[in-house]
Scaffold this motif. Structure first.
Motif, PDB file in Angstrom:
ATOM      1  N   UNK B 142      36.967  40.789  28.282  1.00 13.66           N
ATOM      2  CA  UNK B 142      36.811  40.946  29.727  1.00 13.66           C
ATOM      3  C   UNK B 142      37.837  41.941  30.247  1.00 13.66           C
ATOM      4  N   UNK B 143      37.327  43.065  30.743  1.00 14.28           N
ATOM      5  CA  UNK B 143      38.215  44.122  31.216  1.00 14.28           C
ATOM      6  C   UNK B 143      37.986  44.408  32.696  1.00 14.28           C
ATOM      7  N   UNK B 144      37.807  43.326  33.472  1.00 17.40           N
ATOM      8  CA  UNK B 144      37.726  43.503  34.925  1.00 17.40           C
ATOM      9  C   UNK B 144      39.128  43.878  35.406  1.00 17.40           C
ATOM     10  N   UNK B 145      39.208  44.386  36.626  1.00 19.31           N
ATOM     11  CA  UNK B 145      40.500  44.808  37.150  1.00 19.31           C
ATOM     12  C   UNK B 145      41.496  43.660  37.235  1.00 19.31           C
ATOM     13  N   UNK B 146      42.763  44.048  37.323  1.00 19.78           N
ATOM     14  CA  UNK B 146      43.815  43.054  37.407  1.00 19.78           C
ATOM     15  C   UNK B 146      44.081  42.661  38.866  1.00 19.78           C
ATOM     16  N   UNK B 147      43.007  42.604  39.657  1.00 20.35           N
ATOM     17  CA  UNK B 147      43.118  42.229  41.074  1.00 20.35           C
ATOM     18  C   UNK B 147      42.675  40.781  41.234  1.00 20.35           C
ATOM     19  N   UNK B 148      42.785  40.257  42.434  1.00 19.07           N
ATOM     20  CA  UNK B 148      42.351  38.881  42.692  1.00 19.07           C
ATOM     21  C   UNK B 148      40.891  38.716  42.288  1.00 19.07           C
ATOM     22  N   UNK B 149      40.040  39.664  42.729  1.00 18.49           N
ATOM     23  CA  UNK B 149      38.607  39.598  42.432  1.00 18.49           C
ATOM     24  C   UNK B 149      38.365  39.725  40.923  1.00 18.49           C
ATOM     25  N   UNK B 150      39.091  40.657  40.302  1.00 12.58           N
ATOM     26  CA  UNK B 150      38.912  40.873  38.874  1.00 12.58           C
ATOM     27  C   UNK B 150      39.296  39.639  38.070  1.00 12.58           C
ATOM     28  N   UNK B 151      40.395  39.007  38.480  1.00 13.65           N
ATOM     29  CA  UNK B 151      40.870  37.809  37.767  1.00 13.65           C
ATOM     30  C   UNK B 151      39.910  36.647  37.970  1.00 13.65           C
ATOM     31  N   UNK B 152      39.421  36.501  39.207  1.00 13.95           N
ATOM     32  CA  UNK B 152      38.463  35.437  39.505  1.00 13.95           C
ATOM     33  C   UNK B 152      37.228  35.606  38.630  1.00 13.95           C
ATOM     34  N   UNK B 153      36.752  36.843  38.564  1.00  7.99           N
ATOM     35  CA  UNK B 153      35.565  37.138  37.772  1.00  7.99           C
ATOM     36  C   UNK B 153      35.812  36.836  36.293  1.00  7.99           C
ATOM     37  N   UNK B 154      36.981  37.231  35.800  1.00  7.34           N
ATOM     38  CA  UNK B 154      37.318  37.012  34.389  1.00  7.34           C
ATOM     39  C   UNK B 154      37.310  35.516  34.071  1.00  7.34           C
ATOM     40  N   UNK B 155      37.931  34.748  34.969  1.00  6.36           N
ATOM     41  CA  UNK B 155      38.010  33.297  34.793  1.00  6.36           C
ATOM     42  C   UNK B 155      36.606  32.694  34.756  1.00  6.36           C
TER      43      UNK B 155
END
Lengths: 199, 199
Positions: B142-155
């Motif tokens: 999972x290489x979504x951004x290291x932003x709040x949205x990216x982390x939420x998506x990764x989780x």
């Protein structure tokens, strides 16, 4: 490098040729464009072509327009006895935005630059001199940039016009309004001092 | 405000709608465009239309392309057992530029953001889950951004995939290479500390 597709890649390359658009912005713009509704993209492409195909120089002031005369030259409410000489149409727009200048313009499309090999014959100077003969001009305001090229051009034009007896002026240079002295370069500070006015 | 001409004015307005292009840049771009040779402008308009008309989503990874499968998904030399999940095609391009990643991608076209009302159904997540059923995948990075949205998506994605038994990993976050510690935010510094590896 073709991890997008050839069409998107070509678009990125075309966009990157535009001034001020780097590789990253070209990428962002390209993806923005391919995500837009087709009609919006067609409108953009159409507007670009329309503007380019319709563009011409105003027969009087040489600015870019799409008619024989630009809106300013053809307006009866402007003071036709004053000409402000600017380097390009964007400078004309900048003065128009002040809403205070009532006269006409003359757009040189450049400035004299010995370093770049741009001489008096390469800018729209002949057209200005012709206007001074055919139109009834009382004053020529030289509003070229405050750069080396702009100053050279201003000097050259003023020497050319002086013998005709027409008044030639130059816009003031000095400290910009709201400018903080400590951040302003020395040349500007000296100019501001030299150009001081009595209060 | 029509001190140019209606056509140039329309062009400036159209260009100013593009992301990252303000009024001033739009003006500069417009004058650049009307000064270009007609063929160059026609080529640009054509390329824009071609890209927009030809664009489609890759049937496998959902990136933007102009064929059924994107160049990466249709390449026989990629490792088809690994999928890297990214938010958008530009992130895919960023990893492709490293030249080191051999696997496939999956482009979500967004990230989960409760604040913006973007839920799991609004991004290409269903397509990812379908791929995990039909393709023979060993690892999802999972290489979504290291932003709040990216982390939420990764989780969210990792919770969704875990039950399938497929390995799920997340790209490391920490101090960027060449980064100067004193200019790096505290959250990143903490992340770098938590993610420390033995030497």
């Amino acid at each position: 490098m073709d991890y997008y597709s050839s069409k998107i890649q070509s678009l990125i390359e075309e966009l990157a040729k535009l001034p001020g658009v780097g590789q990253k912005s070209a990428q962002r713009l390209a993806f923005h464009l391919v995500n837009l509704p087709l009609e919006a993209v067609e409108k953009l492409a159409d507007t670009i072509l329309e503007a380019r195909r319709g563009v011409r120089y105003c027969q009087k002031c040489c600015t870019l327009t799409d008619a024989e005369l630009c809106p300013i030259c053809s307006s009866p409410s402007r003071d036709a006895s004053t000409i402000m000489v600017v380097e390009n149409p964007r400078d004309l727009a900048a003065y128009e935005k002040t809403g205070q200048y009532e006269g006409l313009y003359h757009v040189l499309h450049g400035a004299i630059s010995p370093a770049l090999g741009i001489g008096p014959a390469d800018i729209r100077l002949k057209e200005l001199m012709q206007r001074l003969q055919t139109e009834d001009i009382a004053e020529v305001i030289i509003a070229t940039n405050s750069s080396l090229e702009g100053e050279t051009t201003a000097m050259y034009i003023s020497k050319l016009i002086k013998p005709t007896g027409i008044k030639v002026t130059r816009i003031a240079s000095g400290v910009p309004v709201g400018g903080d002295l400590e951040y302003i370069d020395e040349v500007t500070l000296l100019r501001a001092l030299e150009g001081r006015v009595e209060l």
